[in-house]
Design a protein around this motif. Structure first.
Motif, PDB file in Angstrom:
ATOM      1  N   THR A  60       0.836  -1.208   0.000  1.00 27.25           N
ATOM      2  CA  THR A  60       0.000   0.000   0.000  1.00 27.25           C
ATOM      3  C   THR A  60       0.866   1.252   0.000  1.00 27.25           C
ATOM      4  N   ASP A  61       1.962   1.252   0.756  1.00 27.52           N
ATOM      5  CA  ASP A  61       2.880   2.399   0.740  1.00 27.52           C
ATOM      6  C   ASP A  61       3.455   2.616  -0.654  1.00 27.52           C
ATOM      7  N   PHE A  62       3.840   1.535  -1.325  1.00 26.11           N
ATOM      8  CA  PHE A  62       4.393   1.636  -2.681  1.00 26.11           C
ATOM      9  C   PHE A  62       3.390   2.282  -3.636  1.00 26.11           C
ATOM     10  N   VAL A  63       2.152   1.792  -3.623  1.00 23.89           N
ATOM     11  CA  VAL A  63       1.126   2.317  -4.527  1.00 23.89           C
ATOM     12  C   VAL A  63       0.878   3.800  -4.250  1.00 23.89           C
ATOM     13  N   LEU A  64       0.729   4.166  -2.988  1.00 26.04           N
ATOM     14  CA  LEU A  64       0.459   5.570  -2.650  1.00 26.04           C
ATOM     15  C   LEU A  64       1.650   6.461  -2.971  1.00 26.04           C
ATOM     16  N   LYS A 108       1.619   6.548  -7.036  1.00 27.63           N
ATOM     17  CA  LYS A 108       0.455   7.066  -7.743  1.00 27.63           C
ATOM     18  C   LYS A 108      -0.399   8.031  -6.936  1.00 27.63           C
ATOM     19  N   GLY A 109      -0.062   8.266  -5.678  1.00 27.87           N
ATOM     20  CA  GLY A 109      -0.855   9.176  -4.859  1.00 27.87           C
ATOM     21  C   GLY A 109      -2.177   8.553  -4.471  1.00 27.87           C
ATOM     22  N   GLU A 110      -3.022   9.367  -3.849  1.00 28.63           N
ATOM     23  CA  GLU A 110      -4.285   8.845  -3.329  1.00 28.63           C
ATOM     24  C   GLU A 110      -5.462   9.034  -4.288  1.00 28.63           C
ATOM     25  N   GLU A 111      -5.272   9.780  -5.385  1.00 34.17           N
ATOM     26  CA  GLU A 111      -6.360   9.967  -6.345  1.00 34.17           C
ATOM     27  C   GLU A 111      -6.718   8.628  -6.977  1.00 34.17           C
TER      28      GLU A 111
END
Length: 124
Positions: free
Chosen positions: A78-82, A85-88
């Protein structure tokens, strides 16, 4: 049914997360040995052309001996994705009722196009 089988199916603690067409069920259950484990169920609604619908369900069983490693990997992913790519939520752009908000970068782009003069063919 025997009492142990009833206990195995009993939900000890539950939480529900509704997310659009998907619903996630988090349940703590008891084993025959009276230990606890977690089930995570994803239920997704599918609508047919005739208006009828059905649900597809997927279930994960998570046992205590795997909690630490599961949490560590989930946190890392989840840290990697955020971070990347951010939270949008990009997929929202593809929904019928999506309305794009204007961001400062978009405003700068609009300003740069305002410096051009619109010339009609008849003006030449």
């Amino acid at each position: 049914m025997r009492e142990n089988e009833m206990l195995e199916k009993e939900e000890i603690f539950s939480k529900v997360l509704r997310a659009g067409r998907r619903t996630y069920f988090f349940d703590v259950r008891s084993t025959k040995a009276d230990d606890y484990y977690i089930t995570i169920t994803e239920s997704k609604k599918f609508t047919e052309e005739d208006g009828s619908f059905h649900f597809k369900k997927h279930k994960i069983y998570l046992y205590k001996e795997d909690f630490a490693a599961f949490r560590e990997i989930l946190d890392e992913m989840t840290d990697f994705v955020l971070d990347q790519k951010g939270e949008e939520v990009i997929s929202e752009r593809h929904q019928k009722d999506f309305k794009r908000e204007t961001y400062p970068a978009d405003i700068e782009e609009l300003k740069s196009t305002e410096s051009f003069t619109n010339i009609e063919f008849e003006d030449i």
